[in-house]
Motif scaffolding. Structure first.
Motif, PDB file in Angstrom:
ATOM      1  N   ARG A 113      32.377   8.357  31.631  1.00 43.12           N
ATOM      2  CA  ARG A 113      32.366   9.459  30.664  1.00 43.12           C
ATOM      3  C   ARG A 113      31.361  10.538  31.094  1.00 43.12           C
ATOM      4  O   ARG A 113      30.216  10.224  31.446  1.00 43.12           O
ATOM      5  CB  ARG A 113      31.980   8.942  29.275  1.00 43.12           C
ATOM      6  CG  ARG A 113      33.047   8.056  28.630  1.00 43.12           C
ATOM      7  CD  ARG A 113      32.508   7.407  27.356  1.00 43.12           C
ATOM      8  NE  ARG A 113      33.542   6.667  26.659  1.00 43.12           N
ATOM      9  CZ  ARG A 113      34.227   7.139  25.618  1.00 43.12           C
ATOM     10  NH1 ARG A 113      33.958   8.342  25.141  1.00 43.12           N
ATOM     11  NH2 ARG A 113      35.164   6.410  25.050  1.00 43.12           N
ATOM     12  N   THR A 133      36.754   9.997  30.263  1.00 41.60           N
ATOM     13  CA  THR A 133      36.711  10.955  29.162  1.00 41.60           C
ATOM     14  C   THR A 133      35.633  12.017  29.411  1.00 41.60           C
ATOM     15  O   THR A 133      34.454  11.698  29.611  1.00 41.60           O
ATOM     16  CB  THR A 133      36.411  10.239  27.828  1.00 41.60           C
ATOM     17  OG1 THR A 133      37.413   9.250  27.588  1.00 41.60           O
ATOM     18  CG2 THR A 133      36.393  11.233  26.680  1.00 41.60           C
ATOM     19  N   THR A 153      41.330  11.751  29.248  1.00 39.26           N
ATOM     20  CA  THR A 153      41.335  12.730  28.157  1.00 39.26           C
ATOM     21  C   THR A 153      40.121  13.656  28.238  1.00 39.26           C
ATOM     22  O   THR A 153      39.011  13.230  28.548  1.00 39.26           O
ATOM     23  CB  THR A 153      41.335  12.032  26.780  1.00 39.26           C
ATOM     24  OG1 THR A 153      40.197  11.177  26.673  1.00 39.26           O
ATOM     25  CG2 THR A 153      42.598  11.195  26.610  1.00 39.26           C
TER      26      THR A 153
END
Length: 218
Positions: A113, A133, A153
């Motif tokens: 992330r 992410t 995403t």
């Protein structure tokens, strides 16, 4: 005559008695029957080497076993100059890999992330089931990289080259910035392709291919 009979009876009727020598009972027990501290020095010398040999054998066995008991994490090292550090199955949140050469690096199942891969060379790298992410993959060379089951995403893929990359399974690009990204020969689910075509724009500065064309958008 009576005396003669008495003499004969006493001579032949008396049973001979035999005395067998009995083993002498020593007042001192065997040295080996005594506790080690009470044994004579000679007996100790016989006992200690045996104990030492058993201890040495046990130690050797433990050492031989320990050679095969290795931290599982040490078995997963990727390629490239960063390969000396473990990058598979690790929490690498916010890690800076920008501009690095990470060819065939193994990032399987890692948490990435907000990691920074801007301009990194990631040819053939594996992001299988990784969490990307919000990661920055802009300008990265991702040709042949594996994004199967990965969570991409809100990642920044602007101007990234993903030619021949894998994105099978439940790979999600929801909210990702794909302006100028090249998706040539990337196998995508129909729903993902449809979603990306809605936001696709720009042209890849390296390949000169339009993002929408590489996605086969109508």
């Amino acid at each position: 005559m009576a005396l003669l009979n008495v003499f004969m009876c006493s001579k032949f009727s008396a049973k001979p008695r035999f005395s067998y020598p009995r083993p002498a009972v020593s007042a001192h027990p065997s040295p080996l029957a005594l506790p080690l501290k009470q044994r004579p020095e000679a007996s100790r010398k016989l006992t200690l080497p045996l104990t030492a040999s058993v201890s040495a054998a046990s130690l050797a066995a433990l050492l031989s076993v320990s050679l095969f008991v290795v931290d599982p994490a040490l078995a997963f090292k990727g390629g490239g100059p960063y390969g000396q550090e473990v990058t598979r199955g690790q929490d690498l949140t916010g890690k800076d890999f920008s501009g690095k050469t990470l060819i065939k690096q193994d990032f399987k199942t890692s948490i990435l992330r907000q990691a920074n891969f801007k301009g990194a060379k990631l040819l053939g790298a594996s992001f299988f089931d990784a969490d990307l992410t919000g990661a920055d993959l802009s300008d990265a060379d991702l040709r042949g990289a594996d994004f199967s089951l990965a969570n991409v995403t809100k990642a920044n893929l602007s101007n990234a080259n993903l030619e021949g990359a894998l994105a099978t399974g439940n790979t999600s690009f929801k909210g990702a910035n794909i302006t100028g990204a090249d998706f040539t020969d990337v196998p995508l689910r129909d729903d993902q392709r449809e979603y990306l075509c809605k936001v696709a724009d720009g042209m890849n500065p390296t390949t000169g291919n339009a993002t929408r064309e590489t996605l086969l958008c109508n």
